[in-house]
Design an enzyme around this catalytic site. Structure first.
Site, mmCIF file in Angstrom:
data_model
loop_
_atom_site.group_PDB
_atom_site.id
_atom_site.type_symbol
_atom_site.label_atom_id
_atom_site.label_comp_id
_atom_site.label_asym_id
_atom_site.label_seq_id
_atom_site.Cartn_x
_atom_site.Cartn_y
_atom_site.Cartn_z
ATOM 1 N N GLY B 249 51.772 21.141 27.723
ATOM 2 C CA GLY B 249 50.669 20.633 26.909
ATOM 3 C C GLY B 249 49.291 20.839 27.499
ATOM 4 N N ARG B 250 49.195 21.588 28.611
ATOM 5 C CA ARG B 250 47.892 21.788 29.236
ATOM 6 C C ARG B 250 47.084 22.914 28.593
ATOM 7 N NH1 ARG B 250 46.513 18.880 33.896
ATOM 8 N NH2 ARG B 250 44.523 19.731 33.281
ATOM 9 N N PHE B 251 47.762 23.848 27.927
ATOM 10 C CA PHE B 251 47.020 24.922 27.247
ATOM 11 C C PHE B 251 46.665 24.529 25.819
ATOM 12 C CE2 PHE B 251 49.349 28.150 30.081
ATOM 13 C CZ PHE B 251 48.223 28.396 30.851
ATOM 14 N N ILE B 253 48.629 22.777 21.885
ATOM 15 C CA ILE B 253 49.763 22.166 21.177
ATOM 16 C C ILE B 253 50.553 23.275 20.493
ATOM 17 C CG2 ILE B 253 50.430 20.589 19.331
ATOM 18 C CD1 ILE B 253 47.971 18.936 19.952
ATOM 19 N N TYR B 448 72.581 17.911 40.069
ATOM 20 C CA TYR B 448 72.143 16.796 39.230
ATOM 21 C C TYR B 448 72.685 15.523 39.864
ATOM 22 C CZ TYR B 448 71.256 14.385 34.734
ATOM 23 O OH TYR B 448 70.791 13.572 33.732
#
Lengths: 535, 535
Positions: B249-251, B253, B448
């Site tokens: 979400g940094r560039f 949507i 995991y």
């Protein structure tokens, strides 16, 4: 010794059979033989170096000539005519990452342009020095060609970036492993070059593209050493391997490459099959690639490539018998040759072969056993030598390639071929064009197109004709949902079409990252991202 | 209805069987039940919105509460205690890319921070609003969940970014296709979120990670629309899909996602096998993953996970019979459960199964048929519901994951487990820790790890204990050649360790690209790249 003005070792030659020459003449007219410049003539043109002396840098004329050009058709014409234009001011031969760091520090101080050089096999102008007020240093990685580490638990091999195909495979095979990366340029091209330009090999169906093989490594930049960590997979942010792959020397010089290797297969076989028509052949090809049958290679020649291959094979009687048999089995005019391979475990290969045959049969395939498959295997790296034979007969040959989704393959292949075939109509010149699909994916396929035409009356005319054809075909690709390159990279020759593919914001993001790591634009300016100073 | 303070639909519950509770108590002591806040209590805390009115934005308290947190353990503690800290000032529900563009234009004008929200399933703090002088708008993609196009020739599906697992699969299955992406969060997590955070599904061995599935799409940014072209493969520069995947979400949507789909398989089966020891089990697992046998799933529980699963299964008599049989066959103390699957063509599956069995037998495997495989399949998305059952008994459970090369798997798993097991020793608290390998590769495997401990005397103590454990395990991973996340992304919780993995230059390159597209740092500040204002 390696040819200074063509492909490969001068001891390896390839002849154009008599019927091949006739065939070509009937298609594109008589060849026009242009005179070759000699190495001495070219060396005499090399200007004095503008570089200060440095112990890692050679400035002798022959070394500078031998590192001035790649293997694009314009490069070929430059080497044959002797009209090189710009030479590097020197060539460095680092032997370690420390040497590279030393060279970059020196280049920063002396304001030198730096071009990374692997095998010199670029077909898109990656390594050609451009006129620049700054001196140009070409950095050959040829001496950094060793297998440095092999982790047999994790199937990871660490190499110097300058290892070429045979150096990679020989060092791995001695330990029982293979990388499995076999581009047509394999004899000369290098691991670092494959990474920098996103190479793909003939058996990518099994081994993957370089994107799947490149696990991590190191890049020396003007801002310091950039280490790419080596994990089997990660969700920790953008995958920076994928920033370096395709960066084409704009971020820095790759100094170490970790690759994923495979144990040598027990069993490997290649087969030739004919399909009656392109429609049936492409449908079969798509079905095979989408069915997830673990084949190792798939290649489909269209009808013109099939005909051309048979004509150039040079065994007219045997080919006559084959053609007769194929005709009797329903593969006559319009037939297409599909070559495929299985590699790995014997039982798996047997099943894959049965599954492939079952699907091919539905599309009217005629099997011809392993003969043509073996022929393909023997000749898989020979095609570049053909350029020499054609040149001597007065013809030039070039190739270009793209990839697109299956729904668009036939249409795009047709448009590319048409753009080339008609490209020199104004000059009254014919162009022979044919294509194949290889490197197939569930989503689509690469399209690899070869075009042959007679040389013009001189070098300038021949180059102008090539430029016209290349521009037409590139624009056709960009306008019709094809990538401007599936396996050769961008360099300078494809750079004008890159923005149409990546978009303005994509280009801006790449530019921002490049400028952060190379603020003075000293690394291969004009490659990948066009040089704005020349706009 | 979806739980506002926990996982999944409130109609779905999972009970802790009596023997399970005893087992847990014997390992980590008595549970400490903490009081739950009510939704009304939390809603009463929501401050007035700082956003001006906008027709696409809801500012009601319940909507803001329901979009304030993800599913990390700190999120869980916030939701249960009612101590949320910061709420978004509003939540937008765009229905199209045009709506998103309109929202971004408004956010630019109004100087609003924007957080993209998919299914709200982040376990790394991706979607939590932070205290900021600017108002915070969360943009839920829930209404953009449709299959927009299906290209059956090219096996490409185009979706809105907000389609969650069931929405993706139901729309594809109706047409005979599957995406095959099944993370444990599948019921709620979304396609856009999978892309943004580099998700991997339980059958990645067959279908690939989201990296292999994501073919292209569109991202709305503050600088305009960023289109990612959709080719089967390309050598045209860095692969910008790989810049967007993991960008969290940094560039911008993500407004549209194209994915590669597969025809529904004819045949799918899952099997359970026990191996006598971890050494033998890991060797078998590595061999299967490196032999290129086309299995669709491989999961190996270590001895502690195996014991825990059997204890929590809730059928003590049946388990007793199974244990007796396994002991008689040589799988007693230290045995490990390996689950694997085959998916696809029947004949291929039969061969794959034979090949897998042959290799497993060499390592002393005891087959238990399809029963445990079917159990795994039925319960594959149920684990997150267990947190609710444990919470009611006074325990918290969390998981973390990494990936490393095979040569390091056992060592790293041991170190992570030890760091957690001993992590609360000072407080005199025991932690129950166990692990499995899934998502295997030729090069290595994911690890995991699950850890369970009793709640502290209050929420603050419980959160402090978690933070101590998380920090210890994360530092252990970063210091020992593990990636800080194999499948959950970075968010805020892993951001402090990212630079150790990516290096200073890697971080600088990402930062440069982010700043180019989001110069005001309005998009999810502090996610992925730490917020320098808070340093």
């Amino acid at each position: 010794m390696r040819r200074w003005n063509g492909w490969g070792d001068s001891a390896t030659t390839m002849e154009l059979p008599a019927q091949g020459a006739d065939f070509l003449q009937s298609l594109v007219g008589c060849g026009q033989v242009l005179p070759d410049a000699s190495l001495d003539e070219v060396m005499a043109q090399v200007p004095p170096s503008r570089l200060p002396a440095h112990q890692l840098v050679s400035i002798d004329a022959e070394t500078r000539v031998r590192h001035a050009r790649g293997q694009s058709l314009p490069d070929w014409l430059a080497m044959r005519s002797g009209d090189f234009g710009v030479f590097p001011d020197g060539v460095a031969f680092p032997e370690s990452a420390a040497d590279i760091r030393q060279l970059l520090a020196w280049a920063a101080t002396e304001n030198v342009v730096v071009i990374a050089y692997g095998g010199g096999t670029s077909v898109a102008g990656h390594i050609n020095p451009q006129a620049d007020t700054r001196p140009v240093l070409t950095v050959s990685l040829a001496r950094m060609n060793q297998l440095l580490d092999l982790d047999e638990d994790s199937l990871l091999a660490t190499f110097g970036p300058g290892a070429n195909g045979p150096q990679v495979e020989n060092q791995l095979r001695a330990r029982g492993y293979t990388l499995g990366h076999f581009p047509q340029s394999w004899e000369l091209s290098t691991l670092g070059g494959w990474v920098a330009s996103r190479s793909s090999g003939q058996q990518s169906l099994r081994y993957g593209r370089i994107e799947q093989l490149f696990a991590g490594g190191e890049v020396e930049t003007f801002a310091g050493t950039w280490s790419l960590p080596c994990y089997p997979a990660s969700a920790a942010g953008p995958d920076l391997r994928e920033w370096v792959m395709g960066s084409e020397g704009r971020f820095g010089i790759i100094s170490q490459v970790k690759v994923r290797v495979t144990r040598l297969p027990d069993d490997e076989r290649f087969y030739g099959v004919f399909l009656p028509s392109w429609q049936q052949a492409q449908a079969a090809m798509r079905e095979l690639s989408q069915a997830r049958i673990p084949l190792s290679m798939l290649r489909l020649s269209n009808a013109l490539e099939t005909t051309t291959q048979l004509a150039l094979a040079g065994h007219p009687r045997m080919i006559g018998v084959l053609e007769g048999y194929l005709g009797w089995r329903g593969c006559a005019e319009g037939k297409c040759l599909l070559t495929f391979g299985v590699t790995g475990d014997r039982r798996q290969n047997a099943l894959s072969l049965r599954q492939a045959k079952r699907r091919l049969n539905k599309h009217g395939a005629v099997f011809t056993g392993r003969f043509l498959g073996n022929k393909w295997q023997q000749g898989r790296f020979r095609f570049p030598y053909l350029r020499e034979a054609l040149w001597k007969a007065g013809y030039v040959v070039d190739t270009l390639e793209t990839a697109t989704q299956w729904g668009n393959v036939q249409s795009l292949m047709g448009k590319i071929e048409q753009s080339l075939r008609d490209g020199l109509a104004e000059q009254g010149q014919r162009v022979h064009v044919f294509s194949h699909l290889s490197h197939v994916y569930g989503q689509g396929s690469s399209i690899y197109t070869t075009y042959v035409f007679a040389c013009g009356k001189d070098y300038a005319q021949t180059l102008a004709n090539w430029r016209k054809l290349k521009t037409l075909a590139s624009q056709t690709i960009a306008d019709n949902q094809g990538t401007i390159s599936h396996q050769h990279g961008v360099g300078r020759d494809h750079a004008p079409w890159l923005a149409q593919e990546k978009g303005e914001l994509g280009m801006a993001a790449i530019q921002a990252a490049v400028e952060r790591l190379d603020p003075q634009q000293q690394l291969a300016p004009g490659v990948l991202l066009m040089d704005k100073r020349h706009d």
